[in-house]
Design an enzyme around this catalytic site. Structure first.
Site, PDB file in Angstrom:
ATOM      1  N   ASP A 265      -0.254   5.710   7.569  1.00 49.31           N
ATOM      2  CA  ASP A 265      -1.438   6.085   6.791  1.00 49.31           C
ATOM      3  C   ASP A 265      -1.156   7.345   5.969  1.00 49.31           C
ATOM      4  O   ASP A 265      -1.988   7.771   5.172  1.00 49.31           O
ATOM      5  CB  ASP A 265      -2.682   6.217   7.675  1.00 49.31           C
ATOM      6  CG  ASP A 265      -2.538   7.297   8.736  1.00 49.31           C
ATOM      7  OD1 ASP A 265      -1.442   7.868   8.877  1.00 49.31           O
ATOM      8  OD2 ASP A 265      -3.539   7.568   9.431  1.00 49.31           O
ATOM      9  N   SER A 266       0.036   7.921   6.159  1.00 46.15           N
ATOM     10  CA  SER A 266       0.475   9.016   5.277  1.00 46.15           C
ATOM     11  C   SER A 266       0.531   8.551   3.824  1.00 46.15           C
ATOM     12  O   SER A 266       0.605   9.368   2.907  1.00 46.15           O
ATOM     13  CB  SER A 266       1.850   9.534   5.708  1.00 46.15           C
ATOM     14  OG  SER A 266       2.772   8.467   5.829  1.00 46.15           O
TER      15      SER A 266
ATOM     16  N   GLU B 190       4.557  13.426  17.782  1.00 44.59           N
ATOM     17  CA  GLU B 190       4.619  14.237  16.556  1.00 44.59           C
ATOM     18  C   GLU B 190       4.246  15.689  16.847  1.00 44.59           C
ATOM     19  O   GLU B 190       3.266  15.973  17.561  1.00 44.59           O
ATOM     20  CB  GLU B 190       3.644  13.650  15.520  1.00 44.59           C
ATOM     21  CG  GLU B 190       3.570  14.486  14.241  1.00 44.59           C
ATOM     22  CD  GLU B 190       2.868  13.800  13.080  1.00 44.59           C
ATOM     23  OE1 GLU B 190       2.422  12.646  13.231  1.00 44.59           O
ATOM     24  OE2 GLU B 190       2.774  14.444  12.017  1.00 44.59           O
TER      25      GLU B 190
ATOM     26  N   ASP C 192       0.032   1.169  10.435  1.00 45.37           N
ATOM     27  CA  ASP C 192      -0.834   2.220  10.975  1.00 45.37           C
ATOM     28  C   ASP C 192      -2.292   1.801  10.856  1.00 45.37           C
ATOM     29  O   ASP C 192      -2.749   1.454   9.761  1.00 45.37           O
ATOM     30  CB  ASP C 192      -0.627   3.487  10.120  1.00 45.37           C
ATOM     31  CG  ASP C 192      -0.387   4.715  10.943  1.00 45.37           C
ATOM     32  OD1 ASP C 192      -0.589   4.669  12.162  1.00 45.37           O
ATOM     33  OD2 ASP C 192       0.020   5.730  10.348  1.00 45.37           O
TER      34      ASP C 192
ATOM     35  N   GLU D 184      -3.503   6.265  16.930  1.00 46.05           N
ATOM     36  CA  GLU D 184      -3.371   7.669  17.319  1.00 46.05           C
ATOM     37  C   GLU D 184      -4.264   7.972  18.530  1.00 46.05           C
ATOM     38  O   GLU D 184      -5.365   7.425  18.637  1.00 46.05           O
ATOM     39  CB  GLU D 184      -3.763   8.591  16.154  1.00 46.05           C
ATOM     40  CG  GLU D 184      -2.789   8.530  14.994  1.00 46.05           C
ATOM     41  CD  GLU D 184      -3.099   9.550  13.897  1.00 46.05           C
ATOM     42  OE1 GLU D 184      -3.968  10.427  14.103  1.00 46.05           O
ATOM     43  OE2 GLU D 184      -2.458   9.455  12.837  1.00 46.05           O
TER      44      GLU D 184
ATOM     45  N   LYS E  83      -0.126   0.659  14.995  1.00 42.06           N
ATOM     46  CA  LYS E  83      -0.029   2.007  15.590  1.00 42.06           C
ATOM     47  C   LYS E  83      -1.415   2.644  15.646  1.00 42.06           C
ATOM     48  O   LYS E  83      -2.189   2.547  14.691  1.00 42.06           O
ATOM     49  CB  LYS E  83       0.938   2.881  14.790  1.00 42.06           C
ATOM     50  CG  LYS E  83       1.029   4.303  15.337  1.00 42.06           C
ATOM     51  CD  LYS E  83       2.241   5.060  14.830  1.00 42.06           C
ATOM     52  CE  LYS E  83       2.070   5.688  13.467  1.00 42.06           C
ATOM     53  NZ  LYS E  83       0.979   6.678  13.408  1.00 42.06           N
TER      54      LYS E  83
HETATM   55  O1  KIV Z   1       1.560   7.990   8.772  1.00 45.18           O
HETATM   56  C1  KIV Z   1       2.701   8.356   9.081  1.00 45.18           C
HETATM   57  O2  KIV Z   1       3.595   8.504   8.235  1.00 45.18           O
HETATM   58  C2  KIV Z   1       2.978   8.598  10.494  1.00 45.18           C
HETATM   59  C3  KIV Z   1       4.296   9.166  10.864  1.00 45.18           C
HETATM   60  C4  KIV Z   1       4.354  10.566  10.441  1.00 45.18           C
HETATM   61  C5  KIV Z   1       4.598   8.997  12.294  1.00 45.18           C
HETATM   62  O3  KIV Z   1       2.139   8.346  11.309  1.00 45.18           O
END
Ligand code: KIV
Length: 321
Positions: free
Chosen positions: A79-80, A217, A118, A150, A148
């Site tokens: 989600d980055s 992280e 994510d 969190e 994924k």
């Molecule tokens: O969204 C992302 O890029 C991440 C990584 C930094 C693990 O969750």
């Protein structure tokens, strides 16, 4: 219009014009020569063999394909992408539909790596049923192999339910960017004894829930090492030191495409910003100086069409006179 005028003169078909170079996958091979498909099971084997796991983010077809063909084990559509690709301030605004759009593009570029999607903020925190529906969309519509999520022990039940729906889950603990407002900023976690205890509880709870791997992280390397030794799931670290089973970095970070000072753990392996800027400036200069396109970069009429065209034009000129 132009094509009609030319065919009226009896000229041959125009050459096909494509705006991009056609892309197929002939001669596809892995950078490491192995070519085997990475699965959740093979990741565990890698952990047991102490063979470091590599993971990078990717958000589009071209970068996904390059990352995959270079032999990276896991591709994370993080989600980055909210910040790196969409220009949002943080990850909180990105939606399921935006994420899915990118997961589909990445899916088309990835053949060998394990594809992780994510779950964005709001897609799993509100209602477990929604979470399962959203996770299913990533698999069914996006082709993701793992989703994924969190959060630590408070997510263990939800993770079990998603796994019950036959969807492997990657955990993500420590500095969890979707909790930025609760954490009061992007701060290294687990620096106090209480913080370490909480992180260990989180890691063990997610491991027991059956996560396929555990992203850790922004935590001290000593704590990441303890977690890695404690859990059976492979740990994938970012800002968590070298003792993790694998390492993940953000594609844009390693290539200097993030427009800001990098975090302490980022290592830049290339300068795509400079490469792109130089190329764009060179193109601009060539166009402005009439150096682009050259004759070799232009399409030409077939001989007989050219002769026909000359005839038509000279007739028109004689009529005008
Ligand atoms: O969204 C992302 O890029 C991440 C990584 C930094 C693990 O969750």
């Amino acid at each position: 219009m132009r094509a009609q005028a030319l065919s009226a003169t009896g000229g041959g078909a125009l050459e096909d014009i494509m705006s991009i170079t056609p892309i197929g996958r002939p001669g596809f091979s892995q950078g490491d020569g192995s070519g085997h498909k990475i699965t959740t099971a093979s990741l565990r084997e890698q952990k047991l063999r102490h063979e470091p796991i590599t993971c990078l983010t990717a958000y589009d077809y071209a970068s996904a394909r390059l990352v995959d063909e270079a032999g990276i084990d896991m591709v994370l559509v993080g989600d980055s992408l909210a910040q790196t690709v969409l220009g949002y301030e943080n990850t909180l605004s990105v939606t399921m539909d935006e994420m899915l759009h990118h997961v589909r593009a990445v899916r088309r570029g990835v053949k060998h790596a394990l594809l992780v999607a994510d779950m964005p903020y709001g897609s799993y925190q509100v209602d477990p049923k929604d979470a399962i529906v959203n996770a299913t969309r990533f698999v069914k519509e996006g082709g993701a192999e793992v989703v994924k999520i969190e959060g630590g022990e408070k997510r263990a039940d939800l993770i079990r339910q998603i796994i019950d729906a036959e969807i492997p889950v990657a955990g993500h603990i420590g500095l969890t960017p979707q909790s930025v407002n609760v954490m009061g900023g992007y701060k290294v976690q687990g620096k106090s004894l209480a913080g370490i205890e909480q992180l260990m509880r989180d890691a063990v709870a997610l491991d027991r829930a059956g996560v396929a791997c555990l992203f850790v992280e922004g935590i001290p390397r000593e704590v990441a090492a303890m977690i890695t030794a404690e859990v059976s799931a492979p740990t994938i670290g970012i800002g968590a030191g070298p003792e993790c089973d694998g390492q993940v970095l953000v594609f844009h970070d390693i290539l200097n495409l993030t427009f800001g000072p990098p975090a302490k753990f980022v290592r830049r392996y290339g300068d795509a910003a400079a490469l792109i800027t130089n190329a764009v400036q060179a193109f601009r200069a060539d166009v402005r100086a009439h150096r682009y396109p050259a004759d070799e970069e232009s399409y030409h009429l077939p001989k007989e069409t050219g002769a026909g065209l000359d005839e038509v034009l000279s007739r028109k000129r004689s009529i005008r006179r």
